[in-house]
Design an enzyme around this catalytic site. Structure first.
Site, PDB file in Angstrom:
ATOM      1  CB  ALA A  22      -0.935  -0.006   1.207  1.00 21.28           C
ATOM      2  CB  VAL A  23       3.921   2.214   1.907  1.00 22.16           C
ATOM      3  CG1 VAL A  23       5.007   3.286   1.775  1.00 22.16           C
ATOM      4  CG2 VAL A  23       3.324   2.251   3.311  1.00 22.16           C
ATOM      5  NE  ARG A  72      13.099  -9.850  18.301  1.00 18.29           N
ATOM      6  CZ  ARG A  72      11.853  -9.405  18.317  1.00 18.29           C
ATOM      7  NH1 ARG A  72      11.625  -8.115  18.451  1.00 18.29           N
ATOM      8  NH2 ARG A  72      10.830 -10.231  18.196  1.00 18.29           N
ATOM      9  CE1 TYR A  73      22.719  -2.910  14.240  1.00 16.76           C
ATOM     10  CE2 TYR A  73      21.728  -0.717  14.376  1.00 16.76           C
ATOM     11  CZ  TYR A  73      22.837  -1.533  14.183  1.00 16.76           C
ATOM     12  OH  TYR A  73      24.070  -0.968  13.929  1.00 16.76           O
ATOM     13  CB  THR A 125       3.192  -6.640  16.861  1.00 15.35           C
ATOM     14  OG1 THR A 125       3.341  -7.675  17.851  1.00 15.35           O
ATOM     15  CG2 THR A 125       2.236  -5.597  17.421  1.00 15.35           C
ATOM     16  CB  ILE A 126       1.040 -11.828  16.090  1.00 13.16           C
ATOM     17  CG1 ILE A 126       2.155 -12.242  17.058  1.00 13.16           C
ATOM     18  CG2 ILE A 126       1.442 -12.079  14.645  1.00 13.16           C
ATOM     19  CD1 ILE A 126       2.409 -13.738  17.110  1.00 13.16           C
ATOM     20  CG  ASP A 127       3.087  -9.960  20.621  1.00 12.48           C
ATOM     21  OD1 ASP A 127       2.832 -11.158  20.388  1.00 12.48           O
ATOM     22  OD2 ASP A 127       4.247  -9.514  20.712  1.00 12.48           O
ATOM     23  NE  ARG A 162      -4.444 -38.113  26.975  1.00  8.44           N
ATOM     24  CZ  ARG A 162      -3.766 -38.771  26.047  1.00  8.44           C
ATOM     25  NH1 ARG A 162      -3.653 -38.263  24.828  1.00  8.44           N
ATOM     26  NH2 ARG A 162      -3.197 -39.928  26.331  1.00  8.44           N
TER      27      ARG A 162
END
Length: 320
Positions: A22-23, A72-73, A125-127, A162
């Protein structure tokens, strides 16, 4: 604004590619060049930057992950890292940056903003733990992936009478467990934002057994404790034939849902509009079904994500 940069950072989320698409397409439609930055802020500092065209985002909307890759940086939290990043942006003539990612990515965008470089954050993010938005890109796909697993696990749990502890991702937020648990008819949902009593959990399981219930599904957010630890603690109150299933990174993958694709497309287009108007230092969100923008510094420093705890109470009332 003639040139915009875009990067994805932190954990990947389904729908990131739709946002990038989209961007790129909105920018080109408006006569703006777009440069993709590989591997997030690490790639920015290293100058791993390339121009993106329409063809680069073709056949991407349905793909999970991020074709710009991610990393990650932590070095970008330093002054040296930030100044190197800005130097690279200026070298390529980039005048504004779109950052797609979670909390850490937002802090990177905020750092650029404080140094006078216009950056706009898109929550990916999925979170679903980013303040300033009801939903993040990737969350809907993630809970549907968990839901599919819950449905499958219920089949085998019932066959063997169970109890299953299903551990799901989410870092320190319980949104994935909460939403997938309600949708999946979980007997118990355990999240960081709400206290629980193991003795009461065991009591409810036993009451279900006494009524002839053939299965028990407990959805556990990883931010509380690990699934095996939870099962061990539960066993202190009785033998419930408990098994543990840790879904892990499978929840991050897969083709994004329709909702995530639409959300990502709206966010990506709006980010370009903001930068085109010379507006930086903002983060985009969806509040009450409206796309909004807020000051990224204020959002991060003065707001905290809160899950919809009414769902927790709802599940408690209908899960017996």
């Amino acid at each position: 604004m003639k040139r915009i940069g875009i990067l994805t950072s932190g954990g990947d989320a389904p729908g990131m590619n739709a946002a990038i698409r989209a961007v790129v397409r909105k920018s080109i439609f408006d006569g703006i060049e777009v440069y993709g930055i590989n591997y997030g802020f690490a790639g920015l500092v290293a100058g791993d930057i390339r121009r993106l065209d329409v063809a680069d985002v073709g056949d991407k909307i349905q793909r999970g992950g991020t074709f710009l890759y991610s990393a990650r940086y932590p070095e970008f939290a330093t002054e040296e890292g930030q100044l190197k990043g800005i130097e690279q942006l200026k070298k390529f003539g980039i005048e504004g940056l779109v950052v797609i990612g979670g909390d850490g990515s937002y802090h990177g965008a905020m750092a650029l903003t404080k140094r006078g470089f216009p950056a706009v954050g898109i929550p990916g993010t999925i979170d679903n733990d980013i303040p300033g938005t009801d939903f993040t890109i990737g969350f809907d796909t993630a809970i549907n992936t968990v839901l599919e697993s819950i449905d499958r696990i219920r089949d085998t749990a019932t066959s063997h009478v169970r109890t299953f502890v299903i551990e799901v991702m989410g870092r320190n937020a319980g949104d994935i467990a909460l939403w997938s648990g309600v949708a999946g008819g979980a007997d118990e949902i355990i999240i960081p934002e709400h206290d629980f009593d193991m003795k009461n959990v065991a009591k409810r399981i036993q009451e279900g057994r006494d009524r002839g219930k053939k299965h028990c599904l407990i959805i556990l957010a990883e931010g509380v404790m690990g699934g095996n630890e939870f099962a061990d603690k539960l066993s202190e109150y009785g033998d419930f034939h408990t098994r543990v299933s840790i879904l892990g990174h499978v929840v991050r993958g897969g083709s994004p849902s329709a909702r995530d694709r639409v959300l990502a497309s709206k966010f990506g287009s709006y980010a370009v509009e903001l930068l085109k108007e010379g507006k930086g230092g903002l983060c985009i969100g969806m509040l009450d079904n409206q796309v909004v923008a807020a000051d990224i510094i204020d959002t991060l420093e003065n707001n905290k994500h809160k899950p919809d705890l009414s769902l927790y109470e709802l599940n408690h009332e209908i899960s017996f």
